[in-house]
Motif scaffolding. Structure first.
Motif, PDB file in Angstrom:
ATOM      1  N   UNK A   1       0.824  -1.221   0.000  1.00 53.78           N
ATOM      2  CA  UNK A   1       0.000   0.000   0.000  1.00 53.78           C
ATOM      3  C   UNK A   1       0.853   1.264   0.000  1.00 53.78           C
ATOM      4  N   UNK A   2       0.381   2.272  -0.740  1.00 55.26           N
ATOM      5  CA  UNK A   2       1.098   3.530  -0.873  1.00 55.26           C
ATOM      6  C   UNK A   2       1.267   3.879  -2.331  1.00 55.26           C
ATOM      7  N   UNK A   3       1.410   5.169  -2.628  1.00 55.53           N
ATOM      8  CA  UNK A   3       1.539   5.609  -4.012  1.00 55.53           C
ATOM      9  C   UNK A   3       2.916   5.269  -4.567  1.00 55.53           C
ATOM     10  N   UNK A   4       3.053   5.416  -5.846  1.00 59.18           N
ATOM     11  CA  UNK A   4       4.352   5.258  -6.480  1.00 59.18           C
ATOM     12  C   UNK A   4       4.396   4.182  -7.545  1.00 59.18           C
ATOM     13  N   UNK A   5       3.415   3.286  -7.610  1.00 64.36           N
ATOM     14  CA  UNK A   5       3.422   2.231  -8.617  1.00 64.36           C
ATOM     15  C   UNK A   5       2.762   2.729  -9.882  1.00 64.36           C
TER      16      UNK A   5
ATOM     17  N   UNK B   1      10.019  -1.077 -16.103  1.00 60.95           N
ATOM     18  CA  UNK B   1      10.192  -0.386 -14.823  1.00 60.95           C
ATOM     19  C   UNK B   1      10.897  -1.258 -13.779  1.00 60.95           C
ATOM     20  N   UNK B   2      11.704  -2.191 -14.239  1.00 61.65           N
ATOM     21  CA  UNK B   2      12.398  -3.059 -13.308  1.00 61.65           C
ATOM     22  C   UNK B   2      11.536  -4.160 -12.735  1.00 61.65           C
ATOM     23  N   UNK B   3      10.294  -4.268 -13.198  1.00 62.26           N
ATOM     24  CA  UNK B   3       9.389  -5.302 -12.685  1.00 62.26           C
ATOM     25  C   UNK B   3       9.207  -6.430 -13.683  1.00 62.26           C
TER      26      UNK B   3
ATOM     27  N   UNK C   1       9.719  -1.788  -6.047  1.00 60.24           N
ATOM     28  CA  UNK C   1       8.286  -2.078  -6.048  1.00 60.24           C
ATOM     29  C   UNK C   1       7.971  -3.266  -5.147  1.00 60.24           C
ATOM     30  N   UNK C   2       8.937  -4.151  -4.976  1.00 64.53           N
ATOM     31  CA  UNK C   2       8.731  -5.383  -4.207  1.00 64.53           C
ATOM     32  C   UNK C   2       9.483  -5.287  -2.886  1.00 64.53           C
ATOM     33  N   UNK C   3       8.739  -5.418  -1.803  1.00 64.96           N
ATOM     34  CA  UNK C   3       9.320  -5.333  -0.470  1.00 64.96           C
ATOM     35  C   UNK C   3       9.149  -6.665   0.233  1.00 64.96           C
TER      36      UNK C   3
END
Length: 847
Positions: A245-249, A501-503, A553-555
Motif C-alpha cells: 500500500x502507498x503511491x508510487x506504482x 520499470x524493473x518489474x 516495487x517489491x518489499x
C-alpha cells in the motif's frame, strides 16, 4: 510285560552316531563359524568406527596451545570464552586480522572452502553432476573474476587487512598439513579435494556470494512475467502479486506486448528441486531481518539502544561466527562471516550497528535479440554487436569435463536459459541477460565494512557507506547520543520511460530500458535523530517515491511492521529487555487480520454435528480459532490449524485460474487473501471456481479449505485437535549442506528444534512450504543482538547453532540450545571477563 528293544543295524557300534546326531554336529559347527564371523565383523566394525572417530577427532581444534607462525609482527593471543567466542588481542590491526583468519580456519575451514568453491563455480569437482547447473550459473555470472579485479580497488587499510587475514587462514592450513590434524574437518575425508591457499580475492568473492544469496529481484521479474502471460487482466495480476500500500506504482504493459512479433514458448511448470548447495534462494527466502534503535529520550537508561536479528536460511553450522577483535581504535565485537575479515554487525566502544535486507531493486533482466544471420551477435541501440565471450572448462568428478561458453552483453552476462523458468518467458531468437550492481569490477563493499568497524560516531559511520556496492542493506547505527538509519549500496538509475520499470524483463536494445549509471550515495534514503526517537526496519516499504526514484516495487514485508509499530509506540521508554521482548514476539498480525475475514460467515453457525463427522471437526477447529489471540506459540494447536487453513485456502483460490503455476505461489500472501475477501477491485472473483457450473462464494471456498486443512492434519497428526502442537510441525531444521541428507549421519550433523513464530511474526520462522513438511522452519533469525549504550557491557548476542563447524565438538550446537529458548550470551569488551571464563588461550608467536 512288554519290553521294547532298541533296533540297530549291523554296522552300528558302541561309538557310532546316527544321521540326526551328525546333522546336529554340522549345525553346531556352522553356528560356531557364524558366531566367529559375526564376532569378527563386530570387532572390525568397532575398529572401523574407532578409526573414523579418531581421524575425525584429529581435526577438533585445540584452543589451549602455543604455535610459531610466519607473517606476524608480535605475539597474538586468541582467548576463547566459555561459549568458544574468540577474543583476539594483538599489537597491530594487521596482526588482529591475522588472528581472526586463523580462528575462522580453526572452527569453520570446511564452510569457508565450500563457499569459495561455490563462488568459483567449482563444486562439481567434488560433488559431481549434482552441482553442474550451479557451477554453470556461477561461471556465467563470473563473480570470482570480478572479485579478483576488485582487489586493486580496496582502500590501503582494507587491503592490508585482507592480506593479513589470508595469511592467518593459510597458517592454520599449514599447521593442519604439518601436524596431520585430520585434514582440518571431517568433511574433507568424505569429499577429498586439495585446499588452495586463501587469497584476498576469496574474501571479496564471498561478499559477492552473499549478495547473490540475498537478492531475489530477478526471480520476482520472472514470476511476474509468467503470471502476466497467464493472467492478462491487470487487476488479477495486481491481486496475486500485490503492491505494498502507498503511491508510487505506475501502470505496466503486458509482458507479451514488449516483444509483440516474437513467438512466446508454451507455458509449462516444473519447479526446480531445492539443493542446499545452491546459492540462489527460492522465492520468499532471499533474506529478511529486523533492526530498530531508540534515542536516549526513548531509553529508560538514558543511553541509545539497538536491536538486530538478520534472517537467513538455517544451516549447521550457522552463517555467523561470533568474534571480538582488539584494534587500535578499541575493541570490536559481533557477528562475522567465516572467510570475510570484518565484523559485519555488532558494536565497538563507541558505536553499534545492525543490518536488514533493503529489498532495493538492484537487478534487471533484459531480453537480448540474436542476429538471425549471425547468432554471435545481439541487437543494441546502435545496431548489431558481438557478444564478449570466453570459454570455461568445468571439471566434474568421475566424468568428462564440460566446456561452457560465457557470453556478456553491454547489459550484463547471459543467463542459462534452462534455469529459474527463463525458458518459459524467453521468446525464440532471444536470450536473457542480467544487470546487477554486484557485477562491478570495482567493488569496494568490503572496504566500507572495514571502515564502518573503525567509525566513532553515527556521522562517521554513515560517511563510510558510500563505499558499499552490494549487497544493499538497511544500516542502522547508534553512538552514545544519536541514532540513524540509511539504505546502503549502489542504487541503479533508470530512465523514466523504461518499459518494464524493473518489474518485467525489457528489451535490451532499447536505450530507455538500459541503466543510466548509479545514483550518488546522497540519494539513498536516510534518517538521523528523527523527532519520534525511534528508527527501524522489518524489510517494509521505506519511501513513497514515484518511479524511477522508487527504490523498489517489491518489499519483503507488509505485516511485521504493524506489530513492530505497536510494540515500539506502546511504551514511552524502552530497555534492553523490552527490545529483547520485541525480538522474541510471536504474535501474528496476519492471523489477527485474516481470521475475522475468512471465518466471518462460519463462526458459531449451523447445528451441532455428531461426533466423528467432518462437520463436527470443523466446528471444533473454529471454536479453537475463535478464542485465539494470534500468538504463534509452539505449545498451542491453533497456529497449526490456522497455517494449514491459509495454505489450503490460497491454493484453492488460485489453482483453477493459473494451473501448475500455482506451485510457484507456495507461500501465503496475506495481502492477496485480504484483497479477495474484501473484494478489492473485484478480487472476489478468485473465489468462483471457473471450471464448475455453480458459482462458489468466498464463504464456500473458506469452508472447503478448512475441511482440506483438517483432513491434512488428521492424516499427519491425528484427530485430537486440542492435542496438536505447532512446534511439532514448525521445527527449526539447521541442515548440514552436504551431510544433512546422508542416512544415519544426518542425525549427528543436522539440528532440529521445536520453535514458535511464523512467516509474519517478529520472531520470524519461515516455513518450507514444501511437502512432506510444509511448516518446517527453514529461514529465521540466525543472529540476535541487543546493544545498550547506557551500559555497553550489558549488551547481549547469540547465534543459531554454535561456534564450531565440527559436529563432534560440544560447541557445534551449544549456542543453538540457548537460541531456541530465546536466551543470549554476554557481549562484553571486558578483557578480564573474557580471560576469567576462558576455555583456552591460543598464542601465535612470530617465527
Amino acid at each position: 510285560m512288554v519290553r521294547i528293544r532298541a533296533l540297530t543295524t549291523p554296522d552300528q557300534g558302541a561309538g557310532d552316531t546316527g544321521p540326526g546326531t551328525r546333522g546336529n554336529d554340522r549345525m553346531a559347527t556352522l553356528f560356531r563359524w557364524l558366531l566367529r564371523l559375526a564376532s569378527t565383523a563386530i570387532v572390525l566394525a568397532v575398529i572401523a568406527v574407532a578409526l573414523v572417530y579418531y581421524l575425525a577427532a584429529r581435526s577438533l581444534p585445540e584452543y589451549d596451545k602455543t604455535l610459531a607462525v610466519d607473517g606476524i609482527g608480535a605475539e597474538i593471543e586468541i582467548v576463547r570464552d566459555n561459549s568458544a567466542v574468540p577474543h583476539i588481542f594483538a599489537e597491530s590491526d594487521t596482526d588482529a586480522f591475522f588472528g581472526l583468519g586463523y580462528a575462522h580456519a580453526q572452527d569453520r575451514l570446511w564452510q569457508m572452502i565450500l563457499m569459495r568453491r561455490t563462488v568459483q563455480g567449482r563444486l562439481s569437482e567434488v560433488f559431481g553432476q549434482r552441482t553442474l547447473e550451479t557451477d554453470i550459473l556461477l561461471r556465467r555470472l563470473d563473480l570470482y573474476t570480478l572479485a579478483t579485479r576488485s582487489v586493486a580497488a580496496q582502500e590501503p587499510q582494507a587491503l592490508g587487512a585482507l592480506r593479513a587475514y589470508s595469511a592467518g587462514v593459510n597458517a592454520r592450513i599449514a599447521e593442519i598439513n604439518d601436524q596431520s590434524l585430520g585434514r582440518g574437518a571431517p568433511e574433507f575425508f568424505v569429499f577429498d579435494a586439495p585446499i588452495a591457499p586463501w587469497q584476498p580475492a576469496d574474501s571479496i568473492a564471498l561478499v559477492k556470494l552473499m549478495a547473490l544469496q540475498l537478492s531475489g529481484q530477478f526471480r520476482d521479474e520472472i514470476l511476474r512475467a509468467r503470471a502476466s502471460l497467464q493472467l492478462p487482466d491487470p487487476d488479477r495480476l495486481a491481486d496475486i502479486l500485490p503492491d505494498i500500500p502507498g503511491d508510487g506504482t505506475a501502470a505496466l504493459p503486458s509482458y507479451a506486448s514488449l516483444v509483440p512479433d516474437a513467438r512466446m514458448p508454451r507455458f509449462a511448470a516444473a519447479p526446480e528441486r531445492d539443493d542446499p548447495l545452491s546459492p540462489v534462494p527460492r522465492r520468499g527466502l532471499a533474506g529478511a531481518s529486523n533492526v530498530w534503535a531508540a534515542a536516549p529520550e526513548r531509553s529508560a537508561g538514558g543511553g541509545t539502544l539497538l536491536a538486530n536479528d538478520p534472517h537467513l536460511g538455517l544451516t549447521a553450522p550457522s552463517t555467523w561466527y561470533l568474534a571480538r577483535l582488539q584494534l587500535q581504535e578499541g575493541g570490536v565485537i559481533g557477528g562475522t562471516i567465516p572467510g570475510i575479515p570484518a565484523v559485519m554487525l555488532g558494536r565497538s566502544q563507541s558505536l553499534a550497528w545492525g543490518i536488514t535486507s533493503s529489498y532495493l531493486d538492484d537487478q534487471d533482466l533484459h531480453l537480448e535479440e540474436l542476429n538471425p544471420d549471425d547468432p554471435q551477435q545481439y541487437r543494441t541501440p546502435d545496431g548489431w554487436a558481438r557478444f564478449t565471450t570466453r570459454r570455461s572448462i568445468i571439471e566434474i568428478k568421475d566424468e568428462a569435463p564440460v566446456t561452457v561458453t560465457l557470453r556478456w552483453t553491454e547489459n550484463g552476462p547471459v543467463l542459462p536459459g534452462r534455469r529459474f523458468g527463463l525458458d518459459r518467458i524467453t521468446p525464440s531468437g532471444h536470450v536473457m541477460s542480467l544487470s546487477w550492481t554486484a557485477l562491478s569490477p570495482q567493488d569496494t563493499s568490503l572496504s566500507g565494512a572495514l571502515r564502518l568497524m573503525r567509525a566513532q560516531s553515527v556521522n562517521e559511520a554513515l560517511g563510510a557507506t558510500g563505499l558499499y556496492i552490494a549487497p544493499s542493506q538497511m544500516l542502522s547505527v547508534i553512538d552514545a547520543d544519536h541514532i540513524g538509519l540509511k539504505l546502503v549500496g549502489a542504487m541503479p538509475r533508470r530512465d523514466r520511460a523504461m518499459q518494464g520499470q524493473g518489474r518485467l524483463p525489457s528489451p535490451g536494445w532499447i536505450a530507455a530500458n538500459r541503466w543510466q549509471g548509479m545514483f550518488p550515495d546522497t540519494a539513498n534514503p536516510e534518517w538521523i535523530d528523527p523527532a519520534g526517537g525511534i528508527v527501524g526496519n522489518t524489510n517494509n516499504k521505506i519511501v513513497d517515491r514515484a518511479f524511477p526514484d522508487h527504490v523498489s516495487f517489491d518489499w519483503g514485508d507488509s505485516q511485521r511492521v504493524t506489530r513492530w509499530t505497536q510494540l515500539m509506540q506502546g511504551r514511552q521508554v524502552h530497555t534492553r529487555d523490552s527490545f529483547v521482548e520485541a525480538q522474541l514476539d510471536t504474535v501474528s498480525p496476519a492471523a489477527r487480520t485474516l481470521l475475522p475475514l475468512i471465518g466471518r460467515d462460519l463462526w458459531y453457525t449451523g447445528e451441532a454435528a455428531p461426533e466423528g463427522t467432518p462437520e463436527r471437526q470443523r466446528q471444533r477447529a473454529l471454536d479453537l480459532l475463535a478464542n485465539w489471540n494470534g500468538e504463534m506459540n509452539e505449545h498451542m494447536p491453533e497456529p497449526l490449524i490456522y497455517a494449514a487453513w491459509l495454505r489450503a485456502l490460497q491454493d484453492r483460490l488460485i489453482r483453477d485460474e493459473i494451473g501448475p503455476l500455482a506451485d510457484e505461489f507456495d507461500r501465503v500472501e496475506p495481502l492477496f487473501i485480504e484483497r479477495v475477501f474484501r473484494d478489492v477491485d473485484g478480487a472476489g472473483a478468485w473465489c468462483d471456481v471457473v471450471r464448475s457450473v455453480a458459482t462458489e462464494s468466498c464463504t464456500d471456498i473458506a469452508r472447503m479449505s478448512l475441511d482440506d486443512a483438517l483432513l491434512w492434519i488428521v492424516e499427519h497428526y491425528g484427530t485430537a485437535l486440542e492435542s496438536l502442537r505447532w512446534g511439532d510441525a514448525h521445527q527449526a531444521l539447521h541442515r548440514h549442506a552436504v551431510l544433512g541428507e546422508v542416512p544415519v549421519l544426518r542425525y549427528f550433523v543436522n539440528i532440529r528444534q521445536n520453535t514458535s513464530g511464523g512467516d509474519f511474526t517478529l520472531q520470524r520462522g519461515v516455513s518450507s512450504a514444501q511437502e512432506p513438511d510444509p511448516f518446517l522452519n527453514v529461514h529465521a533469525a540466525t543472529y540476535r543482538g541487543v546493544y545498550d549504550f547506557a551500559d555497553p557491557d550489558s549488551s547481549v548476542f547469540i547465534s543459531s547453532t554454535g561456534q564450531s563447524g565440527h559436529f563432534l565438538s560440544r560447541h557445534y550446537d551449544d549456542l543453538g540450545t540457548l537460541w531456541r529458548r530465546g536466551e543470549y550470551v554476554p557481549m562484553s569488551l571486558d578483557e578480564d571477563l573474557a580471560r576469567a571464563a576462558s576455555i583456552g588461550v591460543t598464542r601465535l608467536e612470530a617465527r
